[in-house]
Design a protein around this motif. Structure first.
Motif, PDB file in Angstrom:
ATOM      1  N   LEU A 246       0.830  -1.198   0.000  1.00 34.14           N
ATOM      2  CA  LEU A 246       0.000   0.000   0.000  1.00 34.14           C
ATOM      3  C   LEU A 246       0.868   1.252   0.000  1.00 34.14           C
ATOM      4  N   ALA A 247       0.524   2.189  -0.887  1.00 33.16           N
ATOM      5  CA  ALA A 247       1.206   3.490  -0.947  1.00 33.16           C
ATOM      6  C   ALA A 247       0.142   4.562  -0.781  1.00 33.16           C
ATOM      7  N   TRP A 248       0.208   5.310   0.332  1.00 35.14           N
ATOM      8  CA  TRP A 248      -0.847   6.254   0.680  1.00 35.14           C
ATOM      9  C   TRP A 248      -0.558   7.632   0.096  1.00 35.14           C
ATOM     10  N   PHE A 249      -1.474   8.089  -0.744  1.00 33.85           N
ATOM     11  CA  PHE A 249      -1.334   9.368  -1.431  1.00 33.85           C
ATOM     12  C   PHE A 249      -2.067  10.455  -0.647  1.00 33.85           C
ATOM     13  N   ASP A 250      -1.334  11.485  -0.231  1.00 39.74           N
ATOM     14  CA  ASP A 250      -1.893  12.539   0.612  1.00 39.74           C
ATOM     15  C   ASP A 250      -2.420  13.740  -0.162  1.00 39.74           C
ATOM     16  N   GLY A 251      -2.157  13.818  -1.445  1.00 41.63           N
ATOM     17  CA  GLY A 251      -2.517  15.014  -2.196  1.00 41.63           C
ATOM     18  C   GLY A 251      -3.867  14.931  -2.894  1.00 41.63           C
ATOM     19  N   TYR A 252      -4.126  15.943  -3.734  1.00 38.84           N
ATOM     20  CA  TYR A 252      -5.387  16.043  -4.456  1.00 38.84           C
ATOM     21  C   TYR A 252      -5.184  16.433  -5.919  1.00 38.84           C
ATOM     22  N   SER A 253      -4.133  17.163  -6.223  1.00 34.05           N
ATOM     23  CA  SER A 253      -3.935  17.720  -7.558  1.00 34.05           C
ATOM     24  C   SER A 253      -3.216  16.744  -8.482  1.00 34.05           C
ATOM     25  N   ALA A 254      -3.275  17.055  -9.773  1.00 39.08           N
ATOM     26  CA  ALA A 254      -2.583  16.242 -10.767  1.00 39.08           C
ATOM     27  C   ALA A 254      -1.080  16.267 -10.541  1.00 39.08           C
ATOM     28  N   GLU A 255      -0.543  17.433 -10.223  1.00 36.09           N
ATOM     29  CA  GLU A 255       0.901  17.558 -10.013  1.00 36.09           C
ATOM     30  C   GLU A 255       1.358  16.684  -8.848  1.00 36.09           C
ATOM     31  N   GLU A 256       0.605  16.739  -7.761  1.00 34.63           N
ATOM     32  CA  GLU A 256       0.955  15.932  -6.590  1.00 34.63           C
ATOM     33  C   GLU A 256       0.876  14.440  -6.921  1.00 34.63           C
ATOM     34  N   PHE A 257      -0.148  14.057  -7.679  1.00 33.31           N
ATOM     35  CA  PHE A 257      -0.282  12.632  -8.009  1.00 33.31           C
ATOM     36  C   PHE A 257       0.824  12.175  -8.952  1.00 33.31           C
ATOM     37  N   ASN A 258       1.126  12.984  -9.955  1.00 34.15           N
ATOM     38  CA  ASN A 258       2.175  12.591 -10.901  1.00 34.15           C
ATOM     39  C   ASN A 258       3.492  12.337 -10.185  1.00 34.15           C
ATOM     40  N   GLU A 259       3.828  13.220  -9.266  1.00 29.97           N
ATOM     41  CA  GLU A 259       5.075  13.059  -8.504  1.00 29.97           C
ATOM     42  C   GLU A 259       5.011  11.810  -7.636  1.00 29.97           C
ATOM     43  N   PHE A 260       3.872  11.586  -6.977  1.00 29.52           N
ATOM     44  CA  PHE A 260       3.738  10.432  -6.094  1.00 29.52           C
ATOM     45  C   PHE A 260       3.742   9.136  -6.896  1.00 29.52           C
ATOM     46  N   TYR A 261       3.080   9.141  -8.049  1.00 27.67           N
ATOM     47  CA  TYR A 261       3.033   7.930  -8.879  1.00 27.67           C
ATOM     48  C   TYR A 261       4.442   7.545  -9.330  1.00 27.67           C
ATOM     49  N   ALA A 262       5.219   8.547  -9.756  1.00 32.68           N
ATOM     50  CA  ALA A 262       6.589   8.268 -10.195  1.00 32.68           C
ATOM     51  C   ALA A 262       7.428   7.737  -9.040  1.00 32.68           C
ATOM     52  N   GLN A 263       7.276   8.323  -7.865  1.00 33.07           N
ATOM     53  CA  GLN A 263       8.023   7.860  -6.692  1.00 33.07           C
ATOM     54  C   GLN A 263       7.651   6.412  -6.350  1.00 33.07           C
ATOM     55  N   THR A 264       6.359   6.105  -6.432  1.00 38.36           N
ATOM     56  CA  THR A 264       5.897   4.759  -6.087  1.00 38.36           C
ATOM     57  C   THR A 264       6.423   3.731  -7.083  1.00 38.36           C
ATOM     58  N   ARG A 265       6.387   4.072  -8.375  1.00 36.19           N
ATOM     59  CA  ARG A 265       6.941   3.155  -9.380  1.00 36.19           C
ATOM     60  C   ARG A 265       8.421   2.910  -9.119  1.00 36.19           C
ATOM     61  N   SER A 266       9.149   3.973  -8.781  1.00 33.70           N
ATOM     62  CA  SER A 266      10.575   3.825  -8.508  1.00 33.70           C
ATOM     63  C   SER A 266      10.818   2.964  -7.274  1.00 33.70           C
ATOM     64  N   GLN A 267       9.995   3.199  -6.240  1.00 27.22           N
ATOM     65  CA  GLN A 267      10.159   2.456  -4.985  1.00 27.22           C
ATOM     66  C   GLN A 267       9.925   0.964  -5.169  1.00 27.22           C
ATOM     67  N   PHE A 268       8.971   0.623  -6.028  1.00 30.02           N
ATOM     68  CA  PHE A 268       8.598  -0.787  -6.189  1.00 30.02           C
ATOM     69  C   PHE A 268       8.988  -1.333  -7.560  1.00 30.02           C
ATOM     70  N   GLN A 269      10.015  -0.752  -8.178  1.00 29.21           N
ATOM     71  CA  GLN A 269      10.404  -1.158  -9.524  1.00 29.21           C
ATOM     72  C   GLN A 269      10.795  -2.636  -9.588  1.00 29.21           C
ATOM     73  N   ALA A 270      11.458  -3.115  -8.547  1.00 31.30           N
ATOM     74  CA  ALA A 270      11.867  -4.523  -8.549  1.00 31.30           C
ATOM     75  C   ALA A 270      10.653  -5.435  -8.570  1.00 31.30           C
TER      76      ALA A 270
END
Length: 592
Positions: A246-270
């Motif tokens: 589970l990756a909990w997203f705290d934001g609401y805007s597109a910019e916040e989500f785009n950044e969080f989505y990229a971070q999550t993909r990087s974190q769980f790339q393996a």
């Protein structure tokens, strides 16, 4: 073999094994199947009737094809004519069935030695239900089989008319599913299906269990309903069960989500490289503050990376937001969830839920595959068919009745929300967490996404600025009854108030509550359709009695009576004008 004969063969008791290539052969085969001598007067009459029905099946199938090919080219006048012609045709077919009932009943009665015909045979009475002006409440566990090959097709998902078991399909339930698809998807309704469940949580669990595989990663918006948090945290995320990351997203805007989505993909790339999927689950408006997320842009980003998006749109209802009708397909969520229990039903008397999704992801006949999805992975076969969390007919009927008044109820709630939040926001010691307040950080997304820029009728209020002790606050809160109902649910006709930290979000730890913007004294208010002016009066009187003695001058911060009357009149007129102004112009109604 001609297409007309292919259509006709669907009526044969040997539809899957017949080798007949003419209607006459199909008729002869049918009489032989039931041991009827065609040379008798009864056999001749039966053969003539069956022949007409086979031809009618071919003709109606052709009528369907012509309708699909030409409907969009017709003007509105011709569409009305086509509709009424088909409606009367339905009455004619029903009349034929009704005419059949008398000889059918007489034959049934003649079987009697006091045993076979002792019980009532319901098929005699069901035909007239076709003329019911409202959906019929079908209270049955199972259905009568037509013949072996038809019921075999039914078990393969290839014969919708021949239902097997109300746990799977029920006519009242189907009426509700069709209604919510039409309401949510509008012009795209033909591309979607819905499955109804016995509660909102049952619908959410069904969706998650259908979409997620062991070890997948799920981005979840922080402010989801507490029951969803508990389901994810205590079941899906457990390593001994689904082991969902589970990756909990705290934001609401597109910019916040785009950044969080990229971070999550990087974190769980393996994990992704090893075959895990990354999907998204969001609630908008979210519980308990009613804030909206930028759903279209979240969908766009997720779909660029083949992530599925699941949206709980309960608080929006199709009145405030219709995400499946977005102009760009990439900006539409893959699934929309509703708790019918809330505004869609509105009475507070029924618990129910629904998942709306693309038809090919919701159901395919056994052996099929579409858009890369195998029939076995569709929600019907993967979840609905085996879990049994179906919606019974009485509840389906309750929701259908409630949906008839949804638009007017939501308009009333919007008026109440705008008036009450403006009243509270004018007080210097009250913090209003609602995008109904124009200066709120979430107001921009609300304006962008919601119909008319209308607010969600759920929001929170915090009186921390008054410096009240816990004892004073709780005495004030308890005194808000009976104007404000102390209940846990939302979306009813009455206005409901509770403390999320002690109820709906008590599953969260204190730290998680703070991250979700929930304090011990936070009050969650779900506006009803009741008159907001008596609610405001009760709020002020309770504050005078319980708060003023301990915080002198507190009540001076409220708006005066004249200002409140003017506020109410202005908001009611504005919202009503927006609602009725949205109706299509007469020129459009006469031509399109």
């Amino acid at each position: 073999m001609s297409q007309s004969i292919e259509h006709a063969r669907r009526l044969s008791p040997r539809r899957n094994t017949t080798e007949s290539s003419t209607v006459d052969a199909l008729v002869a085969e049918q009489l032989a199947h039931f041991g009827i001598d065609k040379q008798t007067p009864y056999g001749q009459a039966l053969a003539d009737t069956a022949g007409h029905l086979y031809h009618a099946q071919s003709d109606v199938s052709r009528l369907w094809e012509i309708t699909e090919q030409t409907l969009q080219e017709l003007d509105r006048e011709d569409r009305v004519a086509w509709f009424n012609a088909k409606k009367f045709l339905s009455f004619q077919l029903a009349k034929i069935l009704d005419t059949l009932q008398n000889p059918f009943r007489q034959t049934w009665q003649s079987l009697g030695n006091g045993q076979l015909s002792r019980n009532h045979y319901p098929l005699f009475d069901n035909v007239t239900a076709l003329f019911s002006a409202t959906p019929v409440v079908v209270r049955t566990a199972t259905y009568v089989y037509a013949c072996t090959e038809w019921v075999d097709d039914a078990f393969q998902g290839k014969e919708f008319t021949h239902q097997i078991y109300s746990r799977l399909l029920n006519p009242t339930n189907i009426s509700l599913a069709n209604a919510i698809v039409d309401m949510e998807a509008g012009p795209h309704a033909a591309d979607y299906l819905a499955w109804n469940f016995n509660s909102g949580m049952a619908a959410i669990d069904a969706l998650l269990s259908n979409v997620l595989n062991h070890g997948d990663i799920l981005i979840v918006s922080r402010n989801v309903y507490g029951g969803v948090y508990q389901l994810l945290h205590d079941f899906y995320a457990q390593s001994r069960r689904m082991d969902i990351k589970l990756a909990w997203f705290d934001g609401y805007s597109a910019e916040e989500f785009n950044e969080f989505y990229a971070q999550t993909r990087s974190q769980f790339q393996a994990e992704i490289d090893a075959g895990a999927n990354l999907h998204v689950y969001v609630e908008s408006p979210c519980n308990p503050h009613g804030y909206v997320l930028d759903v279209p842009e979240i969908c766009r980003t997720a779909h660029e990376h083949e992530s599925l998006v699941m949206l709980d749109s309960t608080l929006a209802t199709p009145v405030l937001h219709r995400p499946l009708q977005h102009g760009e397909a990439a900006c539409r969520p893959d699934y929309v969830v509703h708790s019918y229990t809330k505004d869609l039903c509105g009475s507070g008397a029924t618990t129910a839920g629904v998942v709306v999704g693309p038809g090919y992801r919701m159901f395919q006949p056994k052996g099929s595959q579409m858009n890369g999805v195998d029939w076995s992975k569709t929600m019907f076969w993967d979840v609905y068919y085996i879990k049994g969390a179906f919606l019974d007919s009485e509840k389906a009927f309750d929701v259908l009745n409630g949906m008839k008044t949804l638009e007017l109820r939501m308009m009333n709630k919007v008026i109440n929300t705008q008036v009450f939040t403006a009243f509270l926001n004018a007080h210097p010691d009250i913090t209003v967490n609602s995008h109904a307040v124009d200066t709120h950080p979430n107001a921009g997304l609300k304006e962008k996404q919601h119909e008319n820029g209308w607010p969600c009728p759920l929001f929170t209020v915090d009186m921390a600025g008054a410096g009240l002790s816990r004892d004073v606050f709780t005495r004030f809160f308890d005194a808000l009854e009976p104007a404000f109902s102390h209940q846990v649910s939302i979306g009813q006709n009455n206005t409901i108030i509770l403390c999320p930290a002690l109820t709906s979000h008590s599953e969260l730890s204190p730290e998680e509550q703070k991250r979700a913007g929930i304090e011990l004294t936070t009050m969650r208010i779900a506006m009803g359709t009741d008159n907001v002016k008596p609610l405001i009066a009760h709020f002020i009187l309770a504050a005078r009695h319980f708060i003023e003695p301990h915080a002198q001058g507190f009540c001076e911060g409220f708006m005066n009576s004249e200002a409140l009357d003017k506020l109410y009149a202005n908001v009611a007129q504005q919202v009503s004008a927006q609602h009725f102004g949205n109706q299509p112009p007469m020129t459009e109604l006469l031509t399109k």
